[in-house]
Design an enzyme around this catalytic site. Structure first.
Site, short mmCIF file in Angstrom:
data_model
loop_
_atom_site.label_atom_id
_atom_site.label_comp_id
_atom_site.label_asym_id
_atom_site.label_seq_id
_atom_site.Cartn_x
_atom_site.Cartn_y
_atom_site.Cartn_z
N SER A 1 0.80 -1.22 0.00
CA SER A 1 0.00 0.00 0.00
C SER A 1 0.83 1.28 0.00
O SER A 1 0.43 2.27 -0.60
CB SER A 1 -0.95 0.01 1.20
OG SER A 1 -0.22 -0.19 2.40
N ASP B 1 0.45 -5.86 12.48
CA ASP B 1 -0.17 -6.10 11.18
C ASP B 1 -0.27 -7.61 10.95
O ASP B 1 0.76 -8.30 10.84
CB ASP B 1 0.66 -5.45 10.07
CG ASP B 1 0.02 -5.57 8.70
OD1 ASP B 1 -0.97 -6.31 8.57
OD2 ASP B 1 0.51 -4.92 7.76
N ASN C 1 3.73 -10.90 5.93
CA ASN C 1 4.77 -10.45 6.85
C ASN C 1 5.59 -11.60 7.41
O ASN C 1 6.55 -11.38 8.16
CB ASN C 1 4.17 -9.64 8.00
CG ASN C 1 3.57 -8.33 7.51
OD1 ASN C 1 3.98 -7.80 6.49
ND2 ASN C 1 2.60 -7.82 8.24
#
Length: 440
Positions: free
Chosen positions: A141, A289, A294
């Site tokens: 993003s 997150d 990740n």
């Protein structure tokens, strides 16, 4: 780092305030135009459509998703945040629009990338590299990742922020919030100001790559006693506020291990659940997150690779004991004690309607099921995740009363939910009670 390759030439990120505002205006104009056409068609058929019915059409969903994906930055990130933090409260159509943004990132064209690196490293930067791949290995993003080799022999992953992201955060968040209000999916009585302020705070933090680099270092130090984890090394000489340089680490997506041996899936999720408890109770520092991207897995070393520390959050000193008390009374089936502990944390207040309190406590008791027995819990053979989702949606239907808990609690719940979903995806068996016991 991810090995995802992008074959397109890229789509330029609108970096100026006016160009981004124009995109929002065009998006709203297109949606309103579509509403008028759809409304006219339905009226001609003798129907009386509602505004929300006209807004939440597949065509409008595509418009919103496409435009926010091209804007990237805070516009895209706040959509992702809303889909995770409030997704269970939103109508399915709006949740789907926002949820799609998690995977719809596009990358910058080479000319824009080169201009960004000239601005951050100086025009002579290519002389420092033996090789620099202009084709990104990942895009998200607020930035994209490139692989590079320096002339002194370092193999690096370079994360480069999209131009204009940092300066457009506040206006983008406000514009997305206006779209949410326009859609009518949020009650007018709901005060979303704390959530918007927190979205801005988190986004400003995530846009500061120097700060993320410091969290990268801190986690490497905190996990120095846990060789099962691998945190890429920071390279401060190439890191700026908008560029983050770290070791390039080979790995595969952790969710791709669905066909790995059961014992290995169990081991990986045991590591992640144990890390979650350490982050809350020992470190008071958590990467919040829950995006599966990740986490990577290194088949050669069998290490779990931890990436992306932009959403790292430091918890206040009182939070671990509050949650320790909540867990203890919950596992003791002390419903009155759990209610008081939840009031103290801020899940609801004394004035909250009793049926709402009971619904939240029922969900909490359901979430404790993996901790009740000192045996491996089979996340692949349970419908708890679906029941929790249905419970959350039922609470979200209570349009007359929505209560937003403290933001620290929201971020913690988001991380818990992400780990639970990953454990379910991998059909892992984890003795959660044994991992939690040292902290009770």
């Amino acid at each position: 780092m991810p090995h995802r390759q992008f074959e397109s030439k890229g789509v330029a990120v609108p970096s100026g305030r006016l160009s981004r505002l124009a995109r929002f205006g065009g998006m709203a104009g297109g949606i309103v135009g579509g509403m008028l056409l759809d409304g006219a068609k339905q009226l001609a058929q003798g129907k009386r459509p509602s505004v929300s019915d006209l807004l939440l059409t597949p065509a409008n969903a595509l418009k919103v998703t496409h435009q926010l994906a091209q804007l990237r930055g805070a516009a895209m990130k706040v959509g992702q945040l809303m889909s995770m933090d409030a997704g269970e409260m939103l109508p399915p159509e709006m949740a789907e629009i926002l949820g799609r943004l998690r995977s719809d990132a596009q990358h910058m064209p080479r000319s824009q990338l080169q201009a960004a690196l000239n601005a951050h490293w100086g025009v002579g930067w290519p002389a420092r590299f033996a090789e620099f791949s202009y084709q990104p290995v990942a895009a998200a993003s607020i930035g994209q990742v490139h692989r590079a080799q320096t002339k002194d022999g370092r193999d690096l992953a370079i994360k480069i922020q999209y131009p204009g992201v940092r300066h457009s955060i506040d206006s983008d968040v406000n514009n997305v919030a206006s779209l949410m209000r326009l859609s009518g999916v949020l009650p007018k009585t709901l005060n979303i100001a704390p959530m918007l302020a927190e979205a801005k705070r988190e986004l400003h933090q995530e846009a500061n790559y120097q700060q993320e680099g410091q969290y990268l270092k801190r986690f490497a130090e905190l996990l120095a006693d846990a060789p099962e984890f691998l945190v890429p090394k920071l390279h401060a000489d190439l890191t700026t506020q908008s560029v983050l340089a770290m070791d390039y680490v080979e790995g595969v997506p952790v969710e791709s291990l669905v066909d790995a041996p059961q014992a290995e899936r169990d081991r990986l999720m045991t590591l992640l659940v144990g890390l979650l408890f350490r982050e809350l109770f020992e470190f008071r520092l958590m990467q919040t997150d829950p995006n599966f991207a990740n986490y990577r897995y290194s088949p050669s070393t069998r290490q779990l690779v931890l990436l992306d520390f932009g959403a790292t959050r430091e918890f206040p000193p009182e939070m671990p004991p509050q949650y320790r008390r909540l867990m203890n009374v919950g596992l003791a089936s002390d419903r009155a004690g759990a209610r008081q502990a939840m009031i103290d944390i801020g899940f609801f207040t004394e004035a909250t309607p009793e049926h709402y309190q009971n619904a939240v406590m029922d969900m909490f008791e359901l979430s404790l099921e993996p901790l009740r027995e000192d045996v491996p819990f089979d996340f692949g053979d349970t419908d708890i995740a679906l029941r929790l989702r249905d419970g959350g949606m039922a609470i979200g239907q209570e349009r007359s009363f929505w209560h937003i808990p403290p933001m620290d609690t929201l971020f913690l719940q988001r991380k818990f939910g992400g780990i639970y979903m990953l454990a379910s995806r991998l059909k892992a068996r984890v003795n959660v009670r044994a991992l939690m016991q040292p902290y009770l």
